[in-house]
Design a protein around this motif. Structure first.
Motif, short mmCIF file in Angstrom:
data_model
loop_
_atom_site.label_atom_id
_atom_site.label_comp_id
_atom_site.label_asym_id
_atom_site.label_seq_id
_atom_site.Cartn_x
_atom_site.Cartn_y
_atom_site.Cartn_z
N ILE A 7 0.87 -1.19 0.00
CA ILE A 7 0.00 0.00 0.00
C ILE A 7 0.89 1.23 0.00
O ILE A 7 1.67 1.44 0.94
CB ILE A 7 -0.93 0.03 1.23
CG1 ILE A 7 -1.69 -1.29 1.38
CG2 ILE A 7 -1.88 1.21 1.15
CD1 ILE A 7 -2.49 -1.39 2.68
N ASP A 8 0.81 2.04 -1.06
CA ASP A 8 1.63 3.26 -1.14
C ASP A 8 1.01 4.19 -2.16
O ASP A 8 0.59 3.75 -3.24
CB ASP A 8 3.07 2.92 -1.53
CG ASP A 8 4.04 4.02 -1.12
OD1 ASP A 8 3.77 5.19 -1.41
OD2 ASP A 8 5.09 3.67 -0.52
N ASP A 9 0.96 5.48 -1.83
CA ASP A 9 0.39 6.45 -2.77
C ASP A 9 1.41 6.89 -3.82
O ASP A 9 1.06 7.57 -4.79
CB ASP A 9 -0.15 7.66 -2.02
CG ASP A 9 0.93 8.41 -1.25
OD1 ASP A 9 1.79 7.72 -0.65
OD2 ASP A 9 0.91 9.64 -1.23
N ALA A 31 -2.25 -1.41 -3.65
CA ALA A 31 -3.30 -0.41 -3.40
C ALA A 31 -2.62 0.94 -3.27
O ALA A 31 -1.49 1.04 -2.76
CB ALA A 31 -4.06 -0.76 -2.12
N THR A 32 -3.30 1.99 -3.73
CA THR A 32 -2.69 3.32 -3.74
C THR A 32 -3.14 4.21 -2.60
O THR A 32 -2.71 5.36 -2.50
CB THR A 32 -2.99 4.02 -5.08
OG1 THR A 32 -4.41 4.07 -5.27
CG2 THR A 32 -2.35 3.26 -6.23
N ASN A 33 -4.02 3.69 -1.72
CA ASN A 33 -4.44 4.46 -0.54
C ASN A 33 -4.93 3.51 0.55
O ASN A 33 -5.14 2.32 0.30
CB ASN A 33 -5.51 5.51 -0.89
CG ASN A 33 -6.75 4.87 -1.48
OD1 ASN A 33 -7.48 4.14 -0.81
ND2 ASN A 33 -6.98 5.13 -2.79
N GLY A 34 -5.14 4.06 1.72
CA GLY A 34 -5.50 3.22 2.87
C GLY A 34 -6.83 2.51 2.73
O GLY A 34 -6.95 1.32 3.05
N GLU A 35 -7.85 3.21 2.24
CA GLU A 35 -9.17 2.60 2.10
C GLU A 35 -9.14 1.46 1.09
O GLU A 35 -9.72 0.39 1.32
CB GLU A 35 -10.20 3.66 1.68
CG GLU A 35 -10.57 4.66 2.77
CD GLU A 35 -11.34 4.01 3.90
OE1 GLU A 35 -11.78 2.85 3.76
OE2 GLU A 35 -11.49 4.66 4.95
N GLY A 60 -0.81 5.10 7.29
CA GLY A 60 -0.34 3.76 7.61
C GLY A 60 -0.66 3.32 9.01
O GLY A 60 -0.99 2.14 9.25
N LEU A 61 -0.57 4.23 9.99
CA LEU A 61 -0.89 3.88 11.37
C LEU A 61 -2.35 3.47 11.51
O LEU A 61 -2.67 2.51 12.21
CB LEU A 61 -0.60 5.06 12.30
CG LEU A 61 0.87 5.39 12.61
CD1 LEU A 61 0.94 6.54 13.60
CD2 LEU A 61 1.60 4.17 13.14
N GLU A 62 -3.21 4.21 10.83
CA GLU A 62 -4.65 3.91 10.93
C GLU A 62 -4.98 2.58 10.24
O GLU A 62 -5.79 1.80 10.75
CB GLU A 62 -5.45 5.06 10.31
CG GLU A 62 -5.34 6.36 11.10
CD GLU A 62 -5.87 7.56 10.33
OE1 GLU A 62 -6.43 8.46 10.98
OE2 GLU A 62 -5.71 7.59 9.09
N VAL A 63 -4.35 2.32 9.11
CA VAL A 63 -4.55 1.03 8.43
C VAL A 63 -4.08 -0.10 9.34
O VAL A 63 -4.77 -1.11 9.51
CB VAL A 63 -3.78 1.00 7.10
CG1 VAL A 63 -3.85 -0.40 6.49
CG2 VAL A 63 -4.35 2.02 6.12
N CYS A 64 -2.89 0.09 9.92
CA CYS A 64 -2.34 -0.94 10.81
C CYS A 64 -3.26 -1.21 11.99
O CYS A 64 -3.52 -2.37 12.33
CB CYS A 64 -0.96 -0.47 11.30
SG CYS A 64 -0.12 -1.67 12.36
N HIS A 65 -3.75 -0.16 12.61
CA HIS A 65 -4.63 -0.32 13.77
C HIS A 65 -5.89 -1.09 13.41
O HIS A 65 -6.32 -1.98 14.14
CB HIS A 65 -4.99 1.05 14.34
CG HIS A 65 -5.89 0.98 15.54
ND1 HIS A 65 -5.47 0.57 16.77
CD2 HIS A 65 -7.22 1.26 15.67
CE1 HIS A 65 -6.47 0.60 17.62
NE2 HIS A 65 -7.55 1.01 16.98
#
Length: 378
Positions: A7-9, A31-35, A60-65
């Protein structure tokens, strides 16, 4: 083939990582964004995620959580890709659930080594989770077996009802009641030390011994004799260092007399409230060490007359050793006050008691088996 989600923009980094990982034989999803990353996780269930820390929208922190707080996804190994290298930033990442970090610019050998290590840990975590689920399923089956051994409630000539809530780990609670003759009822509740099958099996053994009256030449009408015989039979040197507490009583319904003895068990609580006067509370307990601790332990009998409109509660310590939301442990005195408070109410006493205890408990499930017997003599 392991699936890895990147996942990276930044499209250039996304392409670089995809090429590096595919050369190692991994199936790479991007994927190009967290959602979008969250959606890809739900669709493909990758073994490992490499996610950029700083991204617009969901970072990234929010995705990880979100990944790590989902029990179905928590075994996925999560690597944060970051140019931040301070200790404070690493702490934030670890607190969010990150398993590892890769610093920018990306070094190919380091990437490959960290991915290999992460996949090994993912396999271990997955296997542990499977074993945990199997163990929980076995304990649930064991709890149902214990439940199937318990007696049915009775409504005459007196009323006995109960609630039994086994803990997730399954404790050593077990109880029974049976008529020794048309006038005398034996009632007992025991609690073996520890959790799991090592605690449950001794309890079942005691129940079977007492139910079948297999202890020869024993006066089952004399509670102290019963506890002495059990202590002689279940010494910890021969029973995997397990001991148990027990409360045993015999009620003569003609004489309205209760004879009882206890071995390290919480007291039974007798509540009497004739003509709706103030409730009288008696704690029925006799001195005695838990069964199995000492070969020469002595047990004595206690006696009491049962007044009209009396209720007896017999329970395990799981009924009051409950951790509250503030971290403190509830007390026996507070539990007795709860029993008194529901005594003169017309609704189901046990339901009120259990609802209160469930609301009081700060955890999802009770930490220990919870057993309560309610005997209404009239």
């Amino acid at each position: 083939m392991f699936k890895i989600l990147v996942i990276d923009d930044d499209i250039s980094i996304l392409i670089l990582l995809k090429r590096m990982l595919e050369k190692q034989g991994y199936q790479v999803i991007t994927a190009t964004n967290g959602e979008e990353g969250i959606n890809q996780v739900l669709a493909y269930h990758p073994a490992l995620i490499i996610c950029d820390w700083i991204m617009p929208g969901l970072n990234g922190l929010e995705v990880c959580h979100r990944i790590k707080t989902d029990p179905k996804l928590s075994t996925i190994f999560f690597i944060l890709l970051t140019s931040l290298d301070s200790v404070a930033d690493r702490v934030k990442g670890l607190d969010a659930g990150a398993d590892d970090f890769i610093s920018k610019p990306i070094e190919q050998n380091e990437l490959q080594a960290r991915v290999r290590a992460g996949l090994r840990l993912h396999i271990l975590s997955r296997d542990l989770q499977i074993q945990k689920q199997l163990l929980e399923a076995e304990l649930a089956e064991a709890a149902e077996y214990v439940r199937s051994l318990l007696p049915l409630p009775i409504s005459e000539p007196l009323s006995i009802n109960y609630r039994f809530f086994p803990s997730r780990q399954l404790g050593g609670d077990c109880f029974d009641y049976c008529w020794l003759d048309p006038d005398c009822l034996a009632i007992y509740l025991l609690d073996a030390a520890g959790h799991g099958l090592k605690a449950t099996l001794p309890s079942i053994s005691v129940l079977n011994l007492l139910r079948s009256r297999a202890l020869g030449n024993l006066n089952y009408y004399q509670p102290s004799d019963v506890l002495t015989a059990l202590n002689d039979t279940f010494q910890i040197n021969y029973q995997n260092d397990k001991y148990f507490t027990i409360w045993y009583g015999v009620y003569n319904r003609v004489k309205r007399e209760l004879t009882y003895a206890s071995a390290g068990h919480p007291p039974a609580i007798l509540l009497s409230s004739e003509r709706l006067k103030n409730t009288e509370v008696e704690m029925l307990r006799t001195p005695g060490m838990p069964v199995g601790m000492f070969p020469e332990a002595k047990y004595i009998d206690g006696f009491c007359n049962i007044k009209t409109s009396s209720t007896l509660y017999i329970f395990s310590d799981g009924a009051y050793e409950i951790t509250k939301s503030d971290g403190t442990i509830w007390s026996l005195d507070a539990f007795i006050q709860l029993l008194v408070s529901v005594q003169n109410k017309f609704d189901s006493h046990l339901e009120q008691i259990l609802n209160y205890l469930m609301a009081l408990n700060s955890q999802e499930a009770f930490a220990d088996d919870l057993s309560i017997l309610e005997i209404k003599f009239d």
